[in-house]
Design a protein around this motif. Structure first.
Motif, PDB file in Angstrom:
ATOM      1  N   ALA A  70       0.429  -0.555  -0.049  1.00 28.58           N
ATOM      2  CA  ALA A  70      -0.368   0.173   0.042  1.00 28.58           C
ATOM      3  C   ALA A  70       1.003   1.552   0.197  1.00 28.58           C
ATOM      4  O   ALA A  70       0.260   2.222  -0.159  1.00 28.58           O
ATOM      5  N   SER A  71       2.070   1.155   0.417  1.00 24.40           N
ATOM      6  CA  SER A  71       3.371   2.194   0.036  1.00 24.40           C
ATOM      7  C   SER A  71       2.764   3.590  -1.188  1.00 24.40           C
ATOM      8  O   SER A  71       3.587   4.872  -0.828  1.00 24.40           O
ATOM      9  N   LYS A  72       2.958   2.861  -2.077  1.00 20.94           N
ATOM     10  CA  LYS A  72       2.730   3.722  -3.344  1.00 20.94           C
ATOM     11  C   LYS A  72       1.088   2.736  -4.696  1.00 20.94           C
ATOM     12  O   LYS A  72       1.698   1.762  -4.678  1.00 20.94           O
ATOM     13  N   GLY A  73       1.600   3.631  -5.600  1.00 20.22           N
ATOM     14  CA  GLY A  73       0.854   2.672  -6.759  1.00 20.22           C
ATOM     15  C   GLY A  73      -0.279   2.625  -6.288  1.00 20.22           C
ATOM     16  O   GLY A  73      -1.343   3.537  -5.898  1.00 20.22           O
ATOM     17  N   ILE A  74      -1.137   1.779  -7.621  1.00 18.09           N
ATOM     18  CA  ILE A  74      -1.922   0.771  -7.425  1.00 18.09           C
ATOM     19  C   ILE A  74      -2.756   0.897  -6.049  1.00 18.09           C
ATOM     20  O   ILE A  74      -3.829   0.858  -5.081  1.00 18.09           O
ATOM     21  N   GLY A  75      -2.334  -0.010  -4.765  1.00 21.13           N
ATOM     22  CA  GLY A  75      -1.949  -0.041  -3.900  1.00 21.13           C
ATOM     23  C   GLY A  75      -2.270   1.042  -2.533  1.00 21.13           C
ATOM     24  O   GLY A  75      -3.451   0.499  -1.896  1.00 21.13           O
ATOM     25  N   LEU A 132       5.569  -4.517   6.953  1.00 26.21           N
ATOM     26  CA  LEU A 132       5.942  -6.019   7.321  1.00 26.21           C
ATOM     27  C   LEU A 132       6.282  -5.821   5.550  1.00 26.21           C
ATOM     28  O   LEU A 132       6.157  -5.805   4.824  1.00 26.21           O
ATOM     29  N   ASP A 133       7.541  -7.221   6.124  1.00 25.71           N
ATOM     30  CA  ASP A 133       7.922  -7.778   4.104  1.00 25.71           C
ATOM     31  C   ASP A 133       7.354  -9.119   4.199  1.00 25.71           C
ATOM     32  O   ASP A 133       7.487 -10.364   4.435  1.00 25.71           O
ATOM     33  N   LEU A 134       6.351  -8.497   3.232  1.00 26.81           N
ATOM     34  CA  LEU A 134       5.389 -10.045   2.736  1.00 26.81           C
ATOM     35  C   LEU A 134       6.644 -11.423   2.252  1.00 26.81           C
ATOM     36  O   LEU A 134       5.602 -12.446   2.125  1.00 26.81           O
ATOM     37  N   GLU A 135       7.201 -11.130   2.704  1.00 26.10           N
ATOM     38  CA  GLU A 135       8.545 -12.679   1.143  1.00 26.10           C
ATOM     39  C   GLU A 135       8.851 -13.317   2.722  1.00 26.10           C
ATOM     40  O   GLU A 135       9.033 -14.332   3.346  1.00 26.10           O
ATOM     41  N   ASN A 164      -1.554  -8.029  -2.581  1.00 26.17           N
ATOM     42  CA  ASN A 164      -1.032  -7.032  -3.470  1.00 26.17           C
ATOM     43  C   ASN A 164       0.995  -6.928  -3.045  1.00 26.17           C
ATOM     44  O   ASN A 164       1.002  -6.460  -2.327  1.00 26.17           O
ATOM     45  N   ALA A 165       1.760  -7.123  -4.225  1.00 26.46           N
ATOM     46  CA  ALA A 165       2.866  -6.565  -3.708  1.00 26.46           C
ATOM     47  C   ALA A 165       3.907  -6.286  -4.697  1.00 26.46           C
ATOM     48  O   ALA A 165       2.945  -6.501  -6.326  1.00 26.46           O
ATOM     49  N   GLY A 166       5.204  -5.691  -5.266  1.00 28.90           N
ATOM     50  CA  GLY A 166       5.943  -5.252  -5.879  1.00 28.90           C
ATOM     51  C   GLY A 166       6.045  -6.564  -6.923  1.00 28.90           C
ATOM     52  O   GLY A 166       5.905  -7.951  -6.840  1.00 28.90           O
ATOM     53  N   GLY A 167       6.241  -6.395  -8.959  1.00 29.62           N
ATOM     54  CA  GLY A 167       6.016  -7.459  -9.641  1.00 29.62           C
ATOM     55  C   GLY A 167       7.594  -7.333  -9.885  1.00 29.62           C
ATOM     56  O   GLY A 167       8.405  -7.178  -9.445  1.00 29.62           O
ATOM     57  N   LEU A 179       3.982 -16.840 -12.867  1.00 28.21           N
ATOM     58  CA  LEU A 179       3.877 -16.153 -10.929  1.00 28.21           C
ATOM     59  C   LEU A 179       2.331 -16.488 -11.282  1.00 28.21           C
ATOM     60  O   LEU A 179       1.274 -16.501 -10.734  1.00 28.21           O
ATOM     61  N   ARG A 180       1.848 -15.216 -12.130  1.00 35.55           N
ATOM     62  CA  ARG A 180       0.566 -14.373 -12.171  1.00 35.55           C
ATOM     63  C   ARG A 180      -0.881 -15.652 -12.208  1.00 35.55           C
ATOM     64  O   ARG A 180      -1.613 -15.807 -12.148  1.00 35.55           O
ATOM     65  N   GLY A 181       0.025 -17.032 -13.524  1.00 31.72           N
ATOM     66  CA  GLY A 181      -0.926 -17.732 -13.818  1.00 31.72           C
ATOM     67  C   GLY A 181      -1.454 -18.621 -12.119  1.00 31.72           C
ATOM     68  O   GLY A 181      -2.548 -18.915 -12.565  1.00 31.72           O
ATOM     69  N   PRO A 205      -4.018  -5.671 -13.760  1.00 32.32           N
ATOM     70  CA  PRO A 205      -3.557  -3.934 -13.974  1.00 32.32           C
ATOM     71  C   PRO A 205      -3.300  -4.197 -15.871  1.00 32.32           C
ATOM     72  O   PRO A 205      -2.541  -5.044 -15.829  1.00 32.32           O
ATOM     73  N   GLY A 206      -3.282  -3.283 -16.836  1.00 34.63           N
ATOM     74  CA  GLY A 206      -3.056  -2.912 -17.683  1.00 34.63           C
ATOM     75  C   GLY A 206      -1.943  -2.007 -17.226  1.00 34.63           C
ATOM     76  O   GLY A 206      -0.988  -1.517 -16.674  1.00 34.63           O
ATOM     77  N   PHE A 207      -1.402  -1.518 -18.615  1.00 32.51           N
ATOM     78  CA  PHE A 207      -0.229  -0.323 -18.504  1.00 32.51           C
ATOM     79  C   PHE A 207      -0.727   1.265 -17.717  1.00 32.51           C
ATOM     80  O   PHE A 207      -1.801   1.930 -17.859  1.00 32.51           O
ATOM     81  N   THR A 208      -0.516   1.166 -16.391  1.00 33.89           N
ATOM     82  CA  THR A 208      -0.891   1.671 -15.589  1.00 33.89           C
ATOM     83  C   THR A 208       0.996   2.899 -15.014  1.00 33.89           C
ATOM     84  O   THR A 208       1.417   3.104 -14.807  1.00 33.89           O
ATOM     85  N   ASN A 209      -0.007   4.353 -14.913  1.00 31.23           N
ATOM     86  CA  ASN A 209       0.777   5.558 -14.174  1.00 31.23           C
ATOM     87  C   ASN A 209       0.977   5.463 -12.905  1.00 31.23           C
ATOM     88  O   ASN A 209       1.225   5.736 -11.947  1.00 31.23           O
ATOM     89  N   THR A 210       2.376   4.592 -12.739  1.00 32.20           N
ATOM     90  CA  THR A 210       2.869   4.278 -11.415  1.00 32.20           C
ATOM     91  C   THR A 210       4.142   3.701 -11.844  1.00 32.20           C
ATOM     92  O   THR A 210       4.796   4.140 -12.656  1.00 32.20           O
ATOM     93  N   GLU A 211       5.206   4.268 -10.510  1.00 29.28           N
ATOM     94  CA  GLU A 211       6.303   4.171 -10.168  1.00 29.28           C
ATOM     95  C   GLU A 211       6.986   2.977 -11.509  1.00 29.28           C
ATOM     96  O   GLU A 211       8.039   3.541 -12.128  1.00 29.28           O
ATOM     97  N   ARG A 212       6.288   2.044 -11.269  1.00 28.04           N
ATOM     98  CA  ARG A 212       6.986   0.882 -11.367  1.00 28.04           C
ATOM     99  C   ARG A 212       6.861   1.163 -12.836  1.00 28.04           C
ATOM    100  O   ARG A 212       8.048   0.083 -13.784  1.00 28.04           O
ATOM    101  N   LEU A 213       6.114   1.223 -13.623  1.00 22.10           N
ATOM    102  CA  LEU A 213       5.482   1.074 -15.470  1.00 22.10           C
ATOM    103  C   LEU A 213       6.662   2.110 -15.706  1.00 22.10           C
ATOM    104  O   LEU A 213       7.982   2.082 -16.194  1.00 22.10           O
TER     105      LEU A 213
END
Ligand code: NAD
Length: 299
Positions: free
Chosen positions: A53-58, A102-105, A130-133, A198-200, A224-232
């Motif tokens: 949740a710290s950024k992006g879609i979360g 928390l580290d989700l790993e 949700n977590a980073g790709g 992983l997504r599958g 999500p498709g191409f989404t306006n976040t830092e990751r993209l």
């Protein structure tokens, strides 16, 4: 400021004008203001846990849920970013919000933190997994070890959270679980084979659970498709470094695949996620909903 906005600022005035002409934005909508699509009491009394949740879609999802009146617990590794987000959430809705660093790993840490959360705040009614790709690159070059961290922070974390949280959902008669994954669930994307794999797995996991969970708990995926976040933004930069293509060319290539000819805004994706968490969405179960501007070609 978003990653893409940072990129836009780095362009010359002429390049910016060209880019803005080519990619009309959804910025004219005030999705947390006058254009907010739901009742601001739609989720009053519901407690939501939003991961990544710290950024992006979360982060956008946390805001949308708070605006709907939910009490929101925001989870990620960056305490400072989460505290700032919580302050913003307080201004949006009537709920009470808190952080879960928390580290989700780290599966054991998830167990400890969630037990504490359930003791302190009671049932979680809405779980956003949700977590980073994962990093990109040819699948054949991935070692077995490369699969560990992404599978831990996505599949293992989602499974652990779901096992811990669903008994309370069942007891309260209300549960909504949403995974933020990717359109690669439907059409694998070239050069990100580890992510596709992983997504599958995530989509099959969720679909299997949709047949097992009690009637009052739904589980669905948003793609999500191409989404306006830092990751993209950083993805565009790394393609630029690897291939020599300019960031603008990379963007053009992406937009040529998208009928709406623009990036999706994170709040648009969050709006679809929020819809799936509403009481009225209790009949939607086991679906994978793309928010991709029409990029997927399959029916
Ligand atoms: P992002 O990278 O902007 O945000 C990811 C969030 O997860 C951040 O808050 C980050 O801190 C958190 N996170 C990462 N690793 C973590 C860990 N180990 N423990 C706890 N928190 C962790 O991503 P985004 O653009 O908001 O995308 C969300 C999801 O959707 C990702 O899985 C992404 O790959 C996927 N997706 C994004 C796009 C896009 O265009 N942005 C497209 C398709 C799929």
């Amino acid at each position: 400021m978003t990653g893409w906005s940072n990129w836009m600022q780095s362009l010359t005035g002429f390049e910016q004008q060209k880019s803005l002409r080519r990619a009309p934005s959804a910025g004219y909508m005030d999705l947390l203001g006058n254009d907010y699509p739901y009742s601001t009491s739609a989720l009053t009394g519901k407690h939501a846990l939003v991961c990544g949740a710290s950024k992006g879609i979360g982060a956008a999802t946390a805001k949308m849920l708070a605006k709907a009146g939910a009490d929101v617990t925001v989870c990620a590794r960056n305490e400072e970013a989460l505290k700032q987000l919580c302050q913003e959430l307080e201004t949006l809705g009537s709920g009470h919000h808190q952080t879960m660093v928390l580290d989700l790993e780290d599966t054991e840490s998830i167990r400890g933190a969630v037990s504490e959360l359930l003791q302190q705040r009671g049932t979680v009614h809405i779980l956003i997994n949700n977590a980073g790709g994962p990093p990109g690159g040819p699948l054949l070059e991935n070692t077995l070890g490369d699969f560990d961290a992404p599978f831990k922070r996505h599949l293992y974390a989602s499974h652990t959270l779901t096992q811990l949280i669903t008994p309370g959902m069942e007891q309260d008669g209300y549960g909504r679980i949403v995974q933020i994954i990717s359109t690669s669930v439907k059409e694998p994307i070239p050069n990100i084979g580890l992510s596709n794999t992983l997504r599958g797995a995530m989509a099959s996991w969720a679909k299997s659970l949709s047949r097992e969970l009690p009637p009052c708990i739904t589980i669905n995926n948003v793609l999500p498709g191409f989404t306006n976040t830092e990751r993209l933004g950083s993805l565009a930069s790394s393609i630029n470094q690897r291939t020599g293509k300019s960031v603008e060319e990379v963007h053009d290539g992406w937009m040529s695949q998208v009928p709406i000819e623009r990036l999706i805004e994170p709040l648009e994706t969050a709006s679809a996620i929020t819809f799936l968490t509403l009481p009225a969405s209790g009949g939607i179960r086991g679906v994978s909903l793309a928010v991709d501007g029409g990029r997927l070609r399959g029916i």
